[in-house]
Motif scaffolding. Structure first.
Motif, PDB file in Angstrom:
ATOM      1  N   SER A   9       4.324  14.185  -4.693  1.00 21.22           N
ATOM      2  CA  SER A   9       3.805  12.949  -4.101  1.00 21.22           C
ATOM      3  C   SER A   9       4.970  11.978  -3.941  1.00 21.22           C
ATOM      4  O   SER A   9       5.977  12.073  -4.660  1.00 21.22           O
ATOM      5  CB  SER A   9       2.738  12.342  -5.002  1.00 21.22           C
ATOM      6  OG  SER A   9       3.357  11.698  -6.088  1.00 21.22           O
ATOM      7  N   SER A  10       4.823  11.024  -3.013  1.00 14.93           N
ATOM      8  CA  SER A  10       5.966  10.125  -2.820  1.00 14.93           C
ATOM      9  C   SER A  10       6.217   9.278  -4.064  1.00 14.93           C
ATOM     10  O   SER A  10       7.369   8.969  -4.373  1.00 14.93           O
ATOM     11  CB  SER A  10       5.816   9.278  -1.562  1.00 14.93           C
ATOM     12  OG  SER A  10       4.545   8.736  -1.485  1.00 14.93           O
ATOM     13  N   THR A  11       5.157   8.948  -4.798  1.00 10.59           N
ATOM     14  CA  THR A  11       5.360   8.154  -6.026  1.00 10.59           C
ATOM     15  C   THR A  11       6.260   8.916  -6.998  1.00 10.59           C
ATOM     16  O   THR A  11       7.230   8.371  -7.534  1.00 10.59           O
ATOM     17  CB  THR A  11       3.997   7.884  -6.713  1.00 10.59           C
ATOM     18  OG1 THR A  11       3.107   7.439  -5.705  1.00 10.59           O
ATOM     19  CG2 THR A  11       4.099   6.874  -7.816  1.00 10.59           C
ATOM     20  N   VAL A  12       5.937  10.197  -7.195  1.00  9.85           N
ATOM     21  CA  VAL A  12       6.765  11.021  -8.092  1.00  9.85           C
ATOM     22  C   VAL A  12       8.182  11.112  -7.523  1.00  9.85           C
ATOM     23  O   VAL A  12       9.178  10.947  -8.231  1.00  9.85           O
ATOM     24  CB  VAL A  12       6.140  12.427  -8.260  1.00  9.85           C
ATOM     25  CG1 VAL A  12       7.080  13.363  -9.010  1.00  9.85           C
ATOM     26  CG2 VAL A  12       4.789  12.335  -8.957  1.00  9.85           C
ATOM     27  N   GLY A  64       0.832  -1.205   0.000  1.00 12.43           N
ATOM     28  CA  GLY A  64       0.000   0.000   0.000  1.00 12.43           C
ATOM     29  C   GLY A  64       0.863   1.250   0.000  1.00 12.43           C
ATOM     30  O   GLY A  64       0.657   2.182  -0.774  1.00 12.43           O
ATOM     31  N   SER A  65       1.857   1.277   0.865  1.00 11.56           N
ATOM     32  CA  SER A  65       2.807   2.383   0.940  1.00 11.56           C
ATOM     33  C   SER A  65       4.053   1.845   1.624  1.00 11.56           C
ATOM     34  O   SER A  65       3.949   1.244   2.710  1.00 11.56           O
ATOM     35  CB  SER A  65       2.202   3.524   1.760  1.00 11.56           C
ATOM     36  OG  SER A  65       3.135   4.574   1.867  1.00 11.56           O
ATOM     37  N   GLY A  66       5.194   2.030   1.011  1.00 14.66           N
ATOM     38  CA  GLY A  66       6.424   1.420   1.531  1.00 14.66           C
ATOM     39  C   GLY A  66       6.625   1.652   3.016  1.00 14.66           C
ATOM     40  O   GLY A  66       6.782   0.711   3.802  1.00 14.66           O
ATOM     41  N   SER A  67       6.585   2.918   3.422  1.00 14.62           N
ATOM     42  CA  SER A  67       6.897   3.235   4.819  1.00 14.62           C
ATOM     43  C   SER A  67       5.870   2.626   5.778  1.00 14.62           C
ATOM     44  O   SER A  67       6.150   2.482   6.970  1.00 14.62           O
ATOM     45  CB  SER A  67       7.007   4.738   5.017  1.00 14.62           C
ATOM     46  OG  SER A  67       5.819   5.364   4.588  1.00 14.62           O
ATOM     47  N   ALA A  68       4.690   2.254   5.286  1.00 15.79           N
ATOM     48  CA  ALA A  68       3.657   1.668   6.148  1.00 15.79           C
ATOM     49  C   ALA A  68       4.106   0.339   6.753  1.00 15.79           C
ATOM     50  O   ALA A  68       3.666  -0.027   7.844  1.00 15.79           O
ATOM     51  CB  ALA A  68       2.368   1.467   5.350  1.00 15.79           C
ATOM     52  N   ASP A 120      10.830  14.921   6.406  1.00 20.94           N
ATOM     53  CA  ASP A 120      10.295  14.020   5.395  1.00 20.94           C
ATOM     54  C   ASP A 120      10.287  14.781   4.082  1.00 20.94           C
ATOM     55  O   ASP A 120      10.888  15.842   3.986  1.00 20.94           O
ATOM     56  CB  ASP A 120       8.905  13.529   5.807  1.00 20.94           C
ATOM     57  CG  ASP A 120       9.012  12.254   6.624  1.00 20.94           C
ATOM     58  OD1 ASP A 120      10.080  11.615   6.576  1.00 20.94           O
ATOM     59  OD2 ASP A 120       8.036  11.909   7.302  1.00 20.94           O
ATOM     60  N   ALA A 121       9.534  14.310   3.115  1.00 22.70           N
ATOM     61  CA  ALA A 121       9.542  14.977   1.812  1.00 22.70           C
ATOM     62  C   ALA A 121       8.606  16.190   1.853  1.00 22.70           C
ATOM     63  O   ALA A 121       7.620  16.265   1.129  1.00 22.70           O
ATOM     64  CB  ALA A 121       9.125  13.984   0.738  1.00 22.70           C
ATOM     65  N   GLY A 122       8.926  17.130   2.726  1.00 19.56           N
ATOM     66  CA  GLY A 122       8.120  18.330   2.864  1.00 19.56           C
ATOM     67  C   GLY A 122       8.836  19.331   3.754  1.00 19.56           C
ATOM     68  O   GLY A 122      10.009  19.127   4.104  1.00 19.56           O
TER      69      GLY A 122
HETATM   70  C1  DP6 Z   1      10.524  10.539   2.691  1.00 19.27           C
HETATM   71  O1  DP6 Z   1       6.248   5.289   1.965  1.00 19.27           O
HETATM   72  O2  DP6 Z   1       5.240   7.486   1.302  1.00 19.27           O
HETATM   73  O3  DP6 Z   1       8.969   9.517   4.173  1.00 19.27           O
HETATM   74  O4  DP6 Z   1       5.920   3.599  -1.066  1.00 19.27           O
HETATM   75  O5  DP6 Z   1       5.371   5.450  -2.634  1.00 19.27           O
HETATM   76  O6  DP6 Z   1       3.951   5.068  -0.599  1.00 19.27           O
HETATM   77  P1  DP6 Z   1       5.333   4.977  -1.218  1.00 19.27           P
HETATM   78  O7  DP6 Z   1       6.246   5.990  -0.442  1.00 19.27           O
HETATM   79  P2  DP6 Z   1       6.268   6.463   1.063  1.00 19.27           P
HETATM   80  O8  DP6 Z   1       7.714   7.163   1.122  1.00 19.27           O
HETATM   81  C2  DP6 Z   1       8.180   7.722   2.293  1.00 19.27           C
HETATM   82  C3  DP6 Z   1       9.429   8.441   2.064  1.00 19.27           C
HETATM   83  C4  DP6 Z   1       9.971   9.227   3.235  1.00 19.27           C
HETATM   84  C5  DP6 Z   1      11.120   8.495   3.893  1.00 19.27           C
HETATM   85  C6  DP6 Z   1      10.779   7.308   4.762  1.00 19.27           C
HETATM   86  O9  DP6 Z   1       9.723   7.315   5.429  1.00 19.27           O
HETATM   87  O10 DP6 Z   1      11.604   6.388   4.805  1.00 19.27           O
END
Ligand code: DP6
Length: 362
Positions: free
Chosen positions: A222-225, A164-168, A314-316
């Motif tokens: 977005s994190s995908t981008v 669903g989301s990597g960091s999850a 984080d990315a923000g």
């Molecule tokens: C910068 O887990 O939001 O927070 O897998 O595309 O859903 P997706 O990405 P996401 O990326 C998080 C990136 C980060 C760094 C981190 O939490 O490790």
């Protein structure tokens, strides 16, 4: 273990209608996940502190369909309000996990979710939200197959959450979770998060995270981008190697309690993440002027007091302030006198390292 280990095997009992609630926290990465391969495989290993106050509560209501549906049947509510704009992300999630939990097509769902932090706070809810939903689905699997052990349950929940989301996949347990294969970390895997398996010095117990809300707007990238920017990035290989090295260094830091070394790694990781965004094509600056003001104030404070306050990003533009529990009083006084002015509406959130998700019983 490989992907096949996670395919649902047997239906031992029947399941018609019911609901399940899980509460799952957010997490803050110390070594960052930035860049991924196909199927949500991280380009480098990462490690995070699990948080405790910033969390999502999700109730999954399920009703068995007469005939399995071709499309996923679900509605989503955030804080009681129907949210059709959440559906595409959840649909993608269902699509990615279906081969591992094929029973999902046999039910219609109502997903009710709420966050402990304000929705428009710029705090990402994908880690807490996706892990809570993955856990609800795993609770259904557990009903269908009561033989599933606790260990299998958590591992597969993390495996699904990752899709669903990597960091999850780092939000299910605490207080430190690594994700991504690393040669020195026993049991580490690209497929799911694992509890950090080695000794951790008491300096890191109950570590504090105060989140300064510099910009509450929608994410600019977005994190995908963002992750995609690492494909063909001129510094990608060095960055991925650096993440491996930083994780190796952290093993010693966690053991010795060396806070100075900890600060150096964590701040360098945050700035490197942003440096990657500044040097990609297209390029982005995700910090705001107030982010830099706060960073400079933190450095001056550290110089003056010798205390161990540091930041990560984080990315923000929001700033996570990390510090040991014993320094809480001085740091909070500093935040209130010197830093709140840089936050939107003077808004910040106090959090502490926590121990992961919880099943909520009625
Ligand atoms: C910068 O887990 O939001 O927070 O897998 O595309 O859903 P997706 O990405 P996401 O990326 C998080 C990136 C980060 C760094 C981190 O939490 O490790």
């Amino acid at each position: 273990m490989n992907n096949k280990s996670f395919v649902f095997k047997t239906i031992e009992s029947s399941l018609e209608k019911g609901k399940i609630t899980w509460e799952s926290p957010s997490n803050i990465a110390l070594v960052k996940y930035w860049g991924k391969k196909e199927n949500q495989i991280p380009a480098n290993p990462s490690i995070s502190f699990t948080l405790s106050n910033c969390k999502t509560t999700t109730t999954l209501h399920y009703t068995k369909l007469e005939v399995p549906s071709k499309e996923y049947q679900f509605s989503v509510f955030l804080e009681g309000e129907q949210k059709d704009d959440f559906k595409p992300k959840i649909n993608t999630f269902f699509k990615r996990i279906e081969q591992y939990v094929p029973f999902i097509k046999e039910y219609a769902y109502k997903i009710e979710t709420s966050n402990s932090f304000p929705h428009s706070s710029g705090i990402a809810s994908s880690a807490s939200g996706m892990s809570a939903l993955a856990l609800c689905i795993m609770s259904m699997e557990k009903e269908l197959n009561p033989n599933l052990t606790q260990e299998e349950f958590i591992k597969k929940a993390s495996f699904l959450a990752r899709l669903g989301s990597g960091s999850a996949c780092r939000s299910l347990e605490g207080d430190l979770v690594c994700w991504g294969a690393h040669k020195e970390i026993t049991g580490s895997s690209d497929l799911f998060g694992v509890k950090y398996p080695f000794e951790v010095h008491s300096n890191f117990k109950n570590y504090q995270d105060t989140i300064l809300l510099v910009d509450k707007g929608e994410k600019q990238v977005s994190s995908t981008v963002g992750h995609n920017l690492m494909h063909n990035h001129p510094y990608a290989d060095n960055r991925f190697n650096q993440a491996h090295d930083n994780l190796s260094k952290l093993i010693h830091v966690f053991k010795s309690g060396d806070l100075k070394a900890f600060i150096e790694i964590v701040e360098s990781e945050a700035l490197t993440l942003h440096a990657m965004m500044m040097t990609s094509l297209p390029y982005f600056i995700l910090m705001k002027p107030n982010t830099l003001e706060i960073i400079n104030k933190i450095w001056a404070f550290r110089q003056q007091t010798g205390l161990h306050l540091c930041f990560t990003l984080d990315a923000g533009a929001n700033v996570h302030l990390l510090y040991p529990e014993v320094e809480k009083e001085e740091v909070l006084a500093f935040i209130n006198s010197e830093l709140v002015g840089y936050c939107q509406n003077e808004h910040y959130i106090c959090d502490t390292v926590g121990f992961g998700a919880q099943l909520i019983k009625d």
